[in-house]
Design an enzyme around this catalytic site. Structure first.
Site, mmCIF file in Angstrom:
data_model
loop_
_atom_site.group_PDB
_atom_site.id
_atom_site.type_symbol
_atom_site.label_atom_id
_atom_site.label_comp_id
_atom_site.label_asym_id
_atom_site.label_seq_id
_atom_site.Cartn_x
_atom_site.Cartn_y
_atom_site.Cartn_z
ATOM 1 N N ASN A 1 0.848 -1.186 0.000
ATOM 2 C CA ASN A 1 0.000 0.000 0.000
ATOM 3 C C ASN A 1 0.885 1.238 0.000
ATOM 4 O O ASN A 1 2.038 1.185 0.437
ATOM 5 C CB ASN A 1 -0.894 0.004 1.250
ATOM 6 C CG ASN A 1 -1.848 1.196 1.264
ATOM 7 O OD1 ASN A 1 -2.395 1.577 0.229
ATOM 8 N ND2 ASN A 1 -2.034 1.807 2.426
ATOM 9 N N HIS B 1 0.971 5.198 1.369
ATOM 10 C CA HIS B 1 0.308 6.040 2.364
ATOM 11 C C HIS B 1 0.999 7.404 2.415
ATOM 12 O O HIS B 1 2.225 7.470 2.525
ATOM 13 C CB HIS B 1 0.374 5.365 3.746
ATOM 14 C CG HIS B 1 -0.304 6.166 4.800
ATOM 15 N ND1 HIS B 1 -1.679 6.210 4.910
ATOM 16 C CD2 HIS B 1 0.183 6.990 5.755
ATOM 17 C CE1 HIS B 1 -1.997 7.018 5.912
ATOM 18 N NE2 HIS B 1 -0.889 7.492 6.443
ATOM 19 N N SER C 1 5.022 6.934 2.178
ATOM 20 C CA SER C 1 5.602 5.626 2.522
ATOM 21 C C SER C 1 4.921 4.531 1.696
ATOM 22 O O SER C 1 3.713 4.594 1.461
ATOM 23 C CB SER C 1 5.343 5.275 3.993
ATOM 24 O OG SER C 1 5.750 6.314 4.849
ATOM 25 N N ASP D 1 -2.160 0.681 8.212
ATOM 26 C CA ASP D 1 -0.926 1.428 7.890
ATOM 27 C C ASP D 1 0.241 1.068 8.814
ATOM 28 O O ASP D 1 1.051 1.934 9.163
ATOM 29 C CB ASP D 1 -1.174 2.952 7.962
ATOM 30 C CG ASP D 1 -2.264 3.397 6.999
ATOM 31 O OD1 ASP D 1 -2.398 2.771 5.933
ATOM 32 O OD2 ASP D 1 -2.978 4.365 7.316
HETATM 33 C C1 GRF Z 1 -2.615 8.877 -2.685
HETATM 34 O O1 GRF Z 1 -2.375 10.095 -2.054
HETATM 35 C C2 GRF Z 1 -2.148 7.742 -1.859
HETATM 36 O O2 GRF Z 1 -1.043 8.041 -1.074
HETATM 37 C C3 GRF Z 1 -3.336 7.459 -0.970
HETATM 38 O O3 GRF Z 1 -4.441 7.692 -1.810
HETATM 39 C C4 GRF Z 1 -4.103 8.615 -2.832
HETATM 40 C C5 GRF Z 1 -4.438 7.979 -4.148
HETATM 41 O O4 GRF Z 1 -4.315 8.868 -5.223
HETATM 42 N N1 GRF Z 1 -3.287 6.144 -0.425
HETATM 43 P P1 GRF Z 1 -4.455 8.352 -6.702
HETATM 44 O O5 GRF Z 1 -5.832 7.738 -6.854
HETATM 45 O O6 GRF Z 1 -3.369 7.337 -6.932
HETATM 46 O O7 GRF Z 1 -4.279 9.564 -7.575
#
Ligand code: GRF
Length: 321
Positions: free
Chosen positions: A109, A111, A138, A147
Site C-alpha cells: 500500500n 500512504h 511511505s 498502515d
Molecule cells: C494517494 O495520495 C495515496 O497516497 C493514498 O491515496 C491517494 C491515491 O491517489 N493512499 P491516486 O488515486 O493514486 O491519484
C-alpha cells in the site's frame, strides 16, 4: 530474465499512482506486469485510463454488500487474472483479516505520510499542524493493523511556509509516483536476491536456542549445540549443481516424506544433490509469495531433530506461553 510478477492494482478514485505503476511497468527492467486494475467504485476515474491502455479491469461497488462478500469478489477477480501480488493505490476500503492473511507478504500500500507518523486520514494537515519540517510518503506491506506493516520505502517532502494540505498533497503526489514503482520493483527483486534471502534465513536460524553459523563446503550452514560438538540443521544453497533454486536445506523425517513433498509441491521443494540421499530436502526460497513462517517452521523442526535436550526444553517452555 525471470518471468515478470503479475500484479493487480486496486483503486477507488483518480488512479494517478496506478497510472505511474502502469507506465513504469513498460520500462526496460521492470520486474512486474499489471494484469488487472480493480475498483470498488465503477465510476473510479482510473478505470477508464486502464481500459484505454488495454489493461483488464474489474469494478464492483461495495454498496449494499457485506465486507466479506465484497472482499471475496475482489479476491476472486485478482485470482482469475492470475495476480500474484496486490498493489493498493488509493483503495479506500478496510480489508477483512481473511483477505489480508491470504495476501500476506504479497500486498503493498502507499500512504501519504512518513509512517509510523500519521496513519489514517488527513495526513498532510496533521503534519502541517504539528509544525513538521517535512511531510512525505511511505510504501508498506499490508497487515491487519491499519498502515502498520513493514515500511519498504519512503520519500520526504519539504513543507514550505504557508503550505496548505492541498498544496502539500500535490507535491507529495510527485514523490508517490516515483516511489511506488521503484519500491515495487525492488521488493519483487528481493525474492531472487541471494543476499536478502541468506540474511532472512540467517536471522531465523540464529533465533533458535544454541544455534551458530559454520560454513560447510563453501556454503553457510547452521548448527545446534555447542561450537565443539554441534550438529548441522540447515544449509544455505545458492543455485548449486546447476539448479536455479536458492534454497535452504533442512532435515525431513524420512525419504518417503521427502519424495512425497517433492512430488506434490515441486514449486516449493526439491531433492538436493548429495544431501537428498540422506533425507535433506531443499525448501525453495526464490519464488513469489514465499511464506517465511513456513520456512521458520521447517528450520525449527530440523533444529529439533539434532538439538540437545537442554535446548529443546527451552523452546518447549517458551511455546507454552
Ligand atoms: C494517494 O495520495 C495515496 O497516497 C493514498 O491515496 C491517494 C491515491 O491517489 N493512499 P491516486 O488515486 O493514486 O491519484
Amino acid at each position: 530474465m525471470a518471468d515478470k510478477a503479475k500484479v493487480a492494482i486496486f483503486i477507488s478514485g483518480r488512479g494517478s499512482n496506478m497510472a505511474a505503476l502502469l507506465y513504469a511497468a513498460k520500462l526496460a527492467g521492470a520486474a512486474y506486469e499489471v494484469v488487472l486494475v480493480a475498483a470498488n467504485d465503477p465510476h473510479a476515474e482510473g478505470l477508464a485510463l486502464a481500459e484505454a491502455e488495454r489493461v483488464s479491469t474489474f469494478a464492483l461497488s461495495h454498496k449494499g454488500m457485506q465486507r466479506e462478500e465484497h472482499d471475496k469478489a475482489m479476491d476472486q477477480a485478482a485470482h482469475d487474472a492470475g495476480a500474484e501480488f496486490i498493489v493498493l493505490a488509493g483503495y479506500m476500503r478496510i480489508l477483512t483479516d481473511g483477505f489480508v492473511d491470504r495476501w500476506a507478504g504479497r500486498m503493498l500500500n502507499i500512504h501519504p505520510s512518513l509512517l509510523p507518523k500519521y496513519p489514517g486520514l488527513d495526513t498532510h494537515q496533521r503534519a502541517i499542524d504539528a509544525g513538521d519540517s517535512h511531510g512525505g510518503v511511505s510504501v508498506h506491506l499490508v497487515t491487519s493493523e491499519l498502515d502498520a506493516g513493514e515500511v519498504l520505502g519512503q520519500v520526504e517532502v519539504a513543507i514550505r511556509p504557508g503550505e496548505t494540505a492541498a498544496s502539500l498533497a500535490d507535491r507529495v503526489r510527485f514523490a508517490e509516483h516515483q516511489l511506488y514503482p521503484h519500491v515495487l520493483n525492488e521488493y519483487l527483486g528481493r525474492e531472487n536476491d541471494p543476499t536478502f534471502l541468506l540474511e532472512k534465513v540467517r536471522e531465523l536460524a540464529l533465533a533458535l536456542p544454541q544455534s551458530h553459523e559454520r560454513e560447510s563446503h563453501g556454503s553457510p550452514g547452521w548448527r545446534a549445540g555447542s561450537e565443539k560438538s554441534g550438529k548441522y540443521f540447515a544449509y544455505f544453497n545458492d543455485q548449486h549443481h546447476g539448479s536455479d533454486h536458492i534454497a535452504v536445506l533442512v532435515k525431513t523425517g524420512s525419504m518417503d516424506e521427502l519424495l512425497d513433498l517433492v512430488e506434490a509441491q515441486p514449486q516449493a521443494y526439491f531433492k538436493p544433490a548429495y544431501y537428498g540421499a540422506s533425507g535433506w530436502i531443499g525448501v525453495i526460497l526464490n519464488r513469489p509469495g514465499l511464506d517465511w513462517e513456513h520456512v521458520s517452521d521447517w528450520l525449527e523442526r530440523s533444529w529439533r531433530a539434532v538439538a540437545p535436550n537442554s535446548a529443546t526444553k527451552l523452546i518447549d517452555a517458551a511455546d507454552q506461553f
